[in-house]
Design an enzyme around this catalytic site. Structure first.
Site, PDB file in Angstrom:
ATOM      1  N   SER A 148       0.975  -1.161   0.195  1.00 35.77           N
ATOM      2  CA  SER A 148      -0.415   0.244   0.057  1.00 35.77           C
ATOM      3  C   SER A 148       0.799   0.801   0.227  1.00 35.77           C
ATOM      4  CB  SER A 148      -0.667   0.390   1.112  1.00 35.77           C
ATOM      5  OG  SER A 148       0.272   0.020   2.656  1.00 35.77           O
ATOM      6  N   ASP A 208      -0.464  -1.489  -4.308  1.00 36.57           N
ATOM      7  CA  ASP A 208      -2.277  -1.852  -3.583  1.00 36.57           C
ATOM      8  C   ASP A 208      -2.981  -0.640  -3.430  1.00 36.57           C
ATOM      9  OD1 ASP A 208      -4.640  -3.187  -2.934  1.00 36.57           O
ATOM     10  OD2 ASP A 208      -3.636  -3.094  -0.619  1.00 36.57           O
ATOM     11  N   HIS A 255     -12.052  -3.962   3.576  1.00 32.28           N
ATOM     12  CA  HIS A 255     -11.089  -4.117   4.092  1.00 32.28           C
ATOM     13  C   HIS A 255     -11.444  -4.448   5.464  1.00 32.28           C
ATOM     14  CE1 HIS A 255      -9.862  -1.763   0.098  1.00 32.28           C
ATOM     15  NE2 HIS A 255      -8.933  -3.319   0.585  1.00 32.28           N
ATOM     16  N   THR A 293      -4.829  -7.621   6.742  1.00 30.66           N
ATOM     17  CA  THR A 293      -5.194  -7.655   7.495  1.00 30.66           C
ATOM     18  C   THR A 293      -5.553  -8.824   8.301  1.00 30.66           C
ATOM     19  OG1 THR A 293      -6.927  -5.729   7.585  1.00 30.66           O
ATOM     20  CG2 THR A 293      -6.932  -6.538   9.501  1.00 30.66           C
TER      21      THR A 293
HETATM   22  P1  13P Z   1      -8.238  -7.473   4.289  1.00 26.66           P
HETATM   23  O1  13P Z   1      -6.619  -6.165   5.245  1.00 26.66           O
HETATM   24  O2  13P Z   1      -9.612  -7.139   4.245  1.00 26.66           O
HETATM   25  O3  13P Z   1      -7.401  -8.553   4.017  1.00 26.66           O
HETATM   26  O4  13P Z   1      -7.946  -6.601   2.886  1.00 26.66           O
HETATM   27  C1  13P Z   1      -6.468  -6.138   2.424  1.00 26.66           C
HETATM   28  C2  13P Z   1      -6.824  -5.958   0.987  1.00 26.66           C
HETATM   29  O5  13P Z   1      -8.146  -6.204   0.306  1.00 26.66           O
HETATM   30  C3  13P Z   1      -5.744  -5.045   0.245  1.00 26.66           C
HETATM   31  O6  13P Z   1      -6.292  -4.592  -0.879  1.00 26.66           O
END
Ligand code: 13P
Length: 287
Positions: free
Chosen positions: A49, A84, A177, A232
């Site tokens: 990210s 991302d 997310h 996550t």
């Molecule tokens: P999570 O953090 O819910 O697993 O989502 C990850 C995501 O979609 C990153 O773009």
């Protein structure tokens, strides 16, 4: 082997499995994910990210670390290094820094502007050999205590973006997310089916992979999802294992405070989570 994500996702789509994108935060994360992919002979996508890129001091540091690890750890499975939810500027920075894949998230722009910017970035990314993901319909989530339920994308807008020559498409289907709230309604498979019908062979991306029940994951793969993002869940596993180590007082025994010992249970927990996901997504043995 650092590669774009195009081929691995075409193969996944044809083979009815999904490749996991696991977001990285530091050396331990990257090492654990790469080691697991190699052990399971699975292709893998390392997600970065913009915030994590900044945390790791910048995209050049990330590229250098990933390339060096692939070499030093003898990683032979296909690995994509992917931005991302990239901004327009972030995409250009990652192209210059040597990433092998980018996501341009123009979902917050009016559709015309999303189309315009995506079109330009497709041209640049492909000229440099990178794959590109685009997004339509925002992915929900919790931000400052406000929980968005996850919007469903308009299949016609998905087609407009897919027709620009992108390699894979993230489309909101009620996914979120972070942790899913108690009253989450689940994924909208009607939306997913309608999007796939409009976009043909386009590999679809399921964001918010954390906490989606296994049966929904399998159904989503059946309906055309070829990439699933998980962030996550690795953070939760890492935190729980680290907490257990400290609460057991292990950091105060002998040299238990040595970061290599202190971070080891968390790193092992990430490996376990990645393994579970790769098995669920069906990418094991597919490198
Ligand atoms: P999570 O953090 O819910 O697993 O989502 C990850 C995501 O979609 C990153 O773009």
């Amino acid at each position: 082997m650092l590669v774009s994500a195009t081929e691995m996702l075409k193969k996944a789509k044809a083979g009815h499995y999904a490749v996991g994108q696991f977001n990285i935060n530091n050396l331990e994360w990257t090492k654990s994910i790469l080691a697991t992919a190699q052990e399971l002979n699975s292709p893998v996508i390392l997600g970065v990210s913009e915030g994590a890129g900044k945390y790791m001091t910048g995209y050049k540091t990330v590229t250098a670390m990933v390339k060096a690890m692939i070499e030093e750890m003898n990683i032979t499975v296909p690995v994509a290094l992917h931005l991302d939810h990239g901004s327009y500027e972030g995409c250009y920075k990652c192209i210059q820094a040597g990433f092998s894949s980018i996501m341009f998230d123009g979902s917050h722009y009016p559709i015309e502007e999303n189309v315009e910017k995506t079109k330009e970035l497709v041209k640049v990314a492909h000229a440099m050999g990178l794959s590109i993901e685009a997004e339509v319909g925002s992915i929900g989530g919790e931000e400052d205590g406000v929980v968005g339920m996850g919007e469903c994308a308009d299949p016609n807008e998905c087609k407009a973006i897919a027709d620009l020559g992108i390699d894979f498409l993230a489309a909101g289907i009620g996914n979120i997310h972070g942790k899913y709230p108690e009253n989450w309604k689940g994924l909208s498979f009607e939306t997913l089916a309608a999007i796939q019908e409009k976009t043909g062979e386009m590999p679809l991306v399921l964001h918010g992979g954390t906490g989606i029940p296994a049966d929904m994951i399998k159904k989503a793969i059946d309906l055309g999802v070829a990439k699933i993002n998980v962030n996550t869940e690795c953070q939760l596993s890492f935190a729980a294992a680290t907490r257990e180590y400290i609460e057991a007082g292990k950091d105060q025994q002998g040299k238990g405070f040595d970061p290599r010992k202190l971070l080891a249970p968390g790193a092992a927990a990430i490996k376990e989570t990645v393994k579970e996901k790769m098995e669920l997504f069906g990418s094991v043995g597919k490198a």
